[in-house]
Design a protein around this motif. Sequence first.
Motif, PDB file in Angstrom:
ATOM      1  N   GLY A 290       0.800  -1.217   0.000  1.00 35.46           N
ATOM      2  CA  GLY A 290       0.000   0.000   0.000  1.00 35.46           C
ATOM      3  C   GLY A 290       0.834   1.269   0.000  1.00 35.46           C
ATOM      4  O   GLY A 290       0.390   2.317  -0.489  1.00 35.46           O
ATOM      5  N   MET A 291       2.069   1.198   0.528  1.00 32.48           N
ATOM      6  CA  MET A 291       2.928   2.381   0.550  1.00 32.48           C
ATOM      7  C   MET A 291       3.325   2.843  -0.854  1.00 32.48           C
ATOM      8  O   MET A 291       3.691   3.996  -1.048  1.00 32.48           O
ATOM      9  CB  MET A 291       4.188   2.107   1.377  1.00 32.48           C
ATOM     10  CG  MET A 291       3.942   1.919   2.867  1.00 32.48           C
ATOM     11  SD  MET A 291       3.183   3.350   3.645  1.00 32.48           S
ATOM     12  CE  MET A 291       1.664   2.615   4.277  1.00 32.48           C
ATOM     13  N   PHE A 292       3.231   1.955  -1.836  1.00 35.63           N
ATOM     14  CA  PHE A 292       3.563   2.338  -3.210  1.00 35.63           C
ATOM     15  C   PHE A 292       2.538   3.300  -3.793  1.00 35.63           C
ATOM     16  O   PHE A 292       2.779   3.888  -4.856  1.00 35.63           O
ATOM     17  CB  PHE A 292       3.696   1.091  -4.083  1.00 35.63           C
ATOM     18  CG  PHE A 292       4.977   0.340  -3.866  1.00 35.63           C
ATOM     19  CD1 PHE A 292       6.096   0.607  -4.638  1.00 35.63           C
ATOM     20  CD2 PHE A 292       5.078  -0.623  -2.873  1.00 35.63           C
ATOM     21  CE1 PHE A 292       7.283  -0.080  -4.434  1.00 35.63           C
ATOM     22  CE2 PHE A 292       6.254  -1.317  -2.673  1.00 35.63           C
ATOM     23  CZ  PHE A 292       7.364  -1.045  -3.450  1.00 35.63           C
ATOM     24  N   LEU A 293       1.393   3.471  -3.123  1.00 31.75           N
ATOM     25  CA  LEU A 293       0.431   4.483  -3.557  1.00 31.75           C
ATOM     26  C   LEU A 293       1.014   5.887  -3.454  1.00 31.75           C
ATOM     27  O   LEU A 293       0.536   6.805  -4.139  1.00 31.75           O
ATOM     28  CB  LEU A 293      -0.847   4.384  -2.716  1.00 31.75           C
ATOM     29  CG  LEU A 293      -1.673   3.099  -2.873  1.00 31.75           C
ATOM     30  CD1 LEU A 293      -2.822   3.090  -1.871  1.00 31.75           C
ATOM     31  CD2 LEU A 293      -2.210   2.978  -4.294  1.00 31.75           C
ATOM     32  N   LEU A 294       2.039   6.059  -2.619  1.00 30.62           N
ATOM     33  CA  LEU A 294       2.662   7.373  -2.477  1.00 30.62           C
ATOM     34  C   LEU A 294       3.355   7.821  -3.765  1.00 30.62           C
ATOM     35  O   LEU A 294       3.679   9.001  -3.916  1.00 30.62           O
ATOM     36  CB  LEU A 294       3.674   7.356  -1.328  1.00 30.62           C
ATOM     37  CG  LEU A 294       3.091   7.138   0.073  1.00 30.62           C
ATOM     38  CD1 LEU A 294       4.212   6.927   1.089  1.00 30.62           C
ATOM     39  CD2 LEU A 294       2.238   8.332   0.488  1.00 30.62           C
ATOM     40  N   LEU A 295       3.583   6.892  -4.679  1.00 29.85           N
ATOM     41  CA  LEU A 295       4.220   7.246  -5.950  1.00 29.85           C
ATOM     42  C   LEU A 295       3.249   7.861  -6.943  1.00 29.85           C
ATOM     43  O   LEU A 295       3.669   8.391  -7.977  1.00 29.85           O
ATOM     44  CB  LEU A 295       4.866   6.006  -6.573  1.00 29.85           C
ATOM     45  CG  LEU A 295       6.034   5.360  -5.811  1.00 29.85           C
ATOM     46  CD1 LEU A 295       6.498   4.111  -6.537  1.00 29.85           C
ATOM     47  CD2 LEU A 295       7.181   6.339  -5.660  1.00 29.85           C
ATOM     48  N   ILE A 296       1.944   7.784  -6.656  1.00 26.57           N
ATOM     49  CA  ILE A 296       0.945   8.303  -7.590  1.00 26.57           C
ATOM     50  C   ILE A 296       1.055   9.822  -7.663  1.00 26.57           C
ATOM     51  O   ILE A 296       0.979  10.505  -6.629  1.00 26.57           O
ATOM     52  CB  ILE A 296      -0.469   7.890  -7.154  1.00 26.57           C
ATOM     53  CG1 ILE A 296      -0.594   6.358  -7.151  1.00 26.57           C
ATOM     54  CG2 ILE A 296      -1.521   8.517  -8.053  1.00 26.57           C
ATOM     55  CD1 ILE A 296      -1.934   5.860  -6.661  1.00 26.57           C
ATOM     56  N   PRO A 297       1.243  10.386  -8.835  1.00 23.69           N
ATOM     57  CA  PRO A 297       1.320  11.859  -8.947  1.00 23.69           C
ATOM     58  C   PRO A 297      -0.002  12.512  -8.545  1.00 23.69           C
ATOM     59  O   PRO A 297      -1.080  12.039  -8.889  1.00 23.69           O
ATOM     60  CB  PRO A 297       1.613  12.084 -10.441  1.00 23.69           C
ATOM     61  CG  PRO A 297       2.116  10.776 -10.944  1.00 23.69           C
ATOM     62  CD  PRO A 297       1.447   9.717 -10.124  1.00 23.69           C
ATOM     63  N   GLY A 298       0.100  13.587  -7.771  1.00 22.09           N
ATOM     64  CA  GLY A 298      -1.091  14.326  -7.361  1.00 22.09           C
ATOM     65  C   GLY A 298      -1.976  13.576  -6.382  1.00 22.09           C
ATOM     66  O   GLY A 298      -3.197  13.828  -6.340  1.00 22.09           O
ATOM     67  N   LEU A 299      -1.409  12.651  -5.628  1.00 18.00           N
ATOM     68  CA  LEU A 299      -2.202  11.915  -4.643  1.00 18.00           C
ATOM     69  C   LEU A 299      -2.791  12.875  -3.618  1.00 18.00           C
ATOM     70  O   LEU A 299      -2.101  13.776  -3.121  1.00 18.00           O
ATOM     71  CB  LEU A 299      -1.323  10.872  -3.937  1.00 18.00           C
ATOM     72  CG  LEU A 299      -2.009   9.971  -2.918  1.00 18.00           C
ATOM     73  CD1 LEU A 299      -3.018   9.053  -3.596  1.00 18.00           C
ATOM     74  CD2 LEU A 299      -0.977   9.133  -2.167  1.00 18.00           C
ATOM     75  N   HIS A 300      -4.066  12.708  -3.323  1.00 14.17           N
ATOM     76  CA  HIS A 300      -4.752  13.614  -2.397  1.00 14.17           C
ATOM     77  C   HIS A 300      -4.065  13.576  -1.030  1.00 14.17           C
ATOM     78  O   HIS A 300      -3.676  12.511  -0.545  1.00 14.17           O
ATOM     79  CB  HIS A 300      -6.220  13.211  -2.256  1.00 14.17           C
ATOM     80  CG  HIS A 300      -7.090  14.298  -1.685  1.00 14.17           C
ATOM     81  ND1 HIS A 300      -7.175  14.550  -0.339  1.00 14.17           N
ATOM     82  CD2 HIS A 300      -7.886  15.216  -2.302  1.00 14.17           C
ATOM     83  CE1 HIS A 300      -8.010  15.555  -0.129  1.00 14.17           C
ATOM     84  NE2 HIS A 300      -8.457  15.988  -1.305  1.00 14.17           N
ATOM     85  N   TYR A 301      -3.947  14.752  -0.421  1.00 10.46           N
ATOM     86  CA  TYR A 301      -3.188  14.830   0.828  1.00 10.46           C
ATOM     87  C   TYR A 301      -3.846  14.043   1.951  1.00 10.46           C
ATOM     88  O   TYR A 301      -3.169  13.574   2.881  1.00 10.46           O
ATOM     89  CB  TYR A 301      -2.997  16.297   1.218  1.00 10.46           C
ATOM     90  CG  TYR A 301      -4.230  16.975   1.770  1.00 10.46           C
ATOM     91  CD1 TYR A 301      -4.467  17.025   3.140  1.00 10.46           C
ATOM     92  CD2 TYR A 301      -5.167  17.555   0.927  1.00 10.46           C
ATOM     93  CE1 TYR A 301      -5.590  17.644   3.656  1.00 10.46           C
ATOM     94  CE2 TYR A 301      -6.289  18.172   1.429  1.00 10.46           C
ATOM     95  CZ  TYR A 301      -6.512  18.220   2.794  1.00 10.46           C
ATOM     96  OH  TYR A 301      -7.622  18.825   3.300  1.00 10.46           O
ATOM     97  N   ILE A 302      -5.187  13.875   1.912  1.00  7.75           N
ATOM     98  CA  ILE A 302      -5.861  13.085   2.960  1.00  7.75           C
ATOM     99  C   ILE A 302      -5.432  11.628   2.869  1.00  7.75           C
ATOM    100  O   ILE A 302      -5.116  10.983   3.887  1.00  7.75           O
ATOM    101  CB  ILE A 302      -7.391  13.221   2.822  1.00  7.75           C
ATOM    102  CG1 ILE A 302      -7.828  14.669   3.102  1.00  7.75           C
ATOM    103  CG2 ILE A 302      -8.090  12.259   3.787  1.00  7.75           C
ATOM    104  CD1 ILE A 302      -9.321  14.884   2.983  1.00  7.75           C
ATOM    105  N   ILE A 303      -5.402  11.086   1.647  1.00  2.64           N
ATOM    106  CA  ILE A 303      -4.952   9.698   1.471  1.00  2.64           C
ATOM    107  C   ILE A 303      -3.495   9.564   1.890  1.00  2.64           C
ATOM    108  O   ILE A 303      -3.100   8.579   2.537  1.00  2.64           O
ATOM    109  CB  ILE A 303      -5.142   9.268   0.002  1.00  2.64           C
ATOM    110  CG1 ILE A 303      -6.616   9.346  -0.378  1.00  2.64           C
ATOM    111  CG2 ILE A 303      -4.603   7.858  -0.209  1.00  2.64           C
ATOM    112  CD1 ILE A 303      -6.888   8.990  -1.824  1.00  2.64           C
ATOM    113  N   LYS A 304      -2.697  10.557   1.539  1.00  2.00           N
ATOM    114  CA  LYS A 304      -1.284  10.524   1.917  1.00  2.00           C
ATOM    115  C   LYS A 304      -1.126  10.536   3.434  1.00  2.00           C
ATOM    116  O   LYS A 304      -0.324   9.774   4.001  1.00  2.00           O
ATOM    117  CB  LYS A 304      -0.557  11.711   1.296  1.00  2.00           C
ATOM    118  CG  LYS A 304       0.939  11.710   1.529  1.00  2.00           C
ATOM    119  CD  LYS A 304       1.606  12.861   0.797  1.00  2.00           C
ATOM    120  CE  LYS A 304       3.117  12.828   1.000  1.00  2.00           C
ATOM    121  NZ  LYS A 304       3.798  13.934   0.289  1.00  2.00           N
TER     122      LYS A 304
END
Length: 476
Positions: A290-304
């Motif tokens: 799940g930490m690889f979601l941090l690589l998504i460009p423009g990831l919403h700050y709440i999800i981050k």
Amino acid sequence: MRFAKTTRLLCMCLFLCGMASKSFAQSVTFNDSVAVITSKDHPEQVIQNINFSQIHFAKATDNRVNFGLVGSEYNYILLKVNTNQANENLYLSIDNTSLDTLSVYRIDNNNKGSLAYRAGTLVPFDLKNKYVWHTMPLVVNNMLSFYLMAMKASQKNINVRYEILDREHLQQKYLSHDRFIFFYIGVVCLIIIIILLALFLFKKLVFAAYLGYIVCAFTWIISHYGYLFPYVYPRMPVINEIVKPVSSLSAGFFLLMVMNLVFSQQLQSHKTHQRLIRTMLNVLPFLVAGMFLLLIPGLHYIIKNILLVVWHTALILSLFIVALTPVSFIKSGATAKIISPAMFVICTMTIIQLLVNSGLINNFFIEEHGITMGSLLENIIIAFGLFYNLLQERKQREMQVLALELAQADTLKKLITVQDNERKRIAGDLHDNIGPLLAALKINFTRIINSKEGQNGLVEKTEDIIDNYILEIRDI
């Protein structure tokens, strides 16, 4: 005598001249102070709105400014500095390598800023940079100079320490820092080689799990010092977003596996503890993915933010379970007693690191190298504990084999005794029962041949003797 006095006087003069020259060489002093600017604007707007007459500057304790846990906004430090003697060989050094971005602007008297430095973990690394940490040339003279440091570290703790050094002292500091890191790398590589040899020789899964833990912890610490991304991903700094979460959670997974393998026998009688470890072993791989979601460009700050909270929560819970395991079984044997101090060391250093990051402890060496020293000591203790546990297992296996051999020898001895008794019983039966029957049979046949009495009676008697003989043979 006069020659001796002259010699002593000359040595004293040389000593005083040396002290004087040293004092003169160190006569350059800095007058630096800082002010924290709270603003959500971009650096260019902040520079335009600066009113130096309304800003209160103060000397930073140990040249350190701690913002605590911050969001995704900019954080500003305004540095004011001058010196009693111009020096073109000065550098500003900032030791925090975990900043997402760091921009340093030189501000002139007309409130115009010029970008003097820009770097960070989310900025492509300049391969021409001589230093891993943030360093930039500093223009300082007897006139006041102002520099604005604009920092971002989304959902992280910003604890910054700066220094103003000349090239020689900066080089000395960097070399001493490098020596410490290379010492750590050398010791870890030596431990890895030893564990690889043990894995090759003994084929034990626990050594493979411990090897995975060492590699993950090593990756986390090297990335903490900033030594990883300049060489691995200089043009893809976004990967730095996942290095620490993935490596730390993976380290927790492998360390839990080590505890599960080392204390497998003890855990069988503690089902709750065993289920807790197995649950974390099943959950952690999904969290790492799940930490690889941090690589998504423009990831919403709440999800981050959610991912970062999950990361720290899982890491703390894993550390708690790992530390609790050997302590719970400390009475079970020497292995638990050896590994327990390792858990105490890493937990203590983690707590100290949190106190340092929060600003309650101001010590550069502990902040910079405390977790590294704790990890190194922990690795050595656990490695010793694993080898001791292997030695105990082999010793216990030898004792079991010896006990089995003794039991087999005792069984064989009993079997031989039973066989001897049975032989004696059979010999007694043959001697006491069958012998007289055979003798009577022989006598009757002799009488049948030589006697005048009716042979029918003797034949019947002889048949009875033969029948009894057959029955006796069956019994034997």
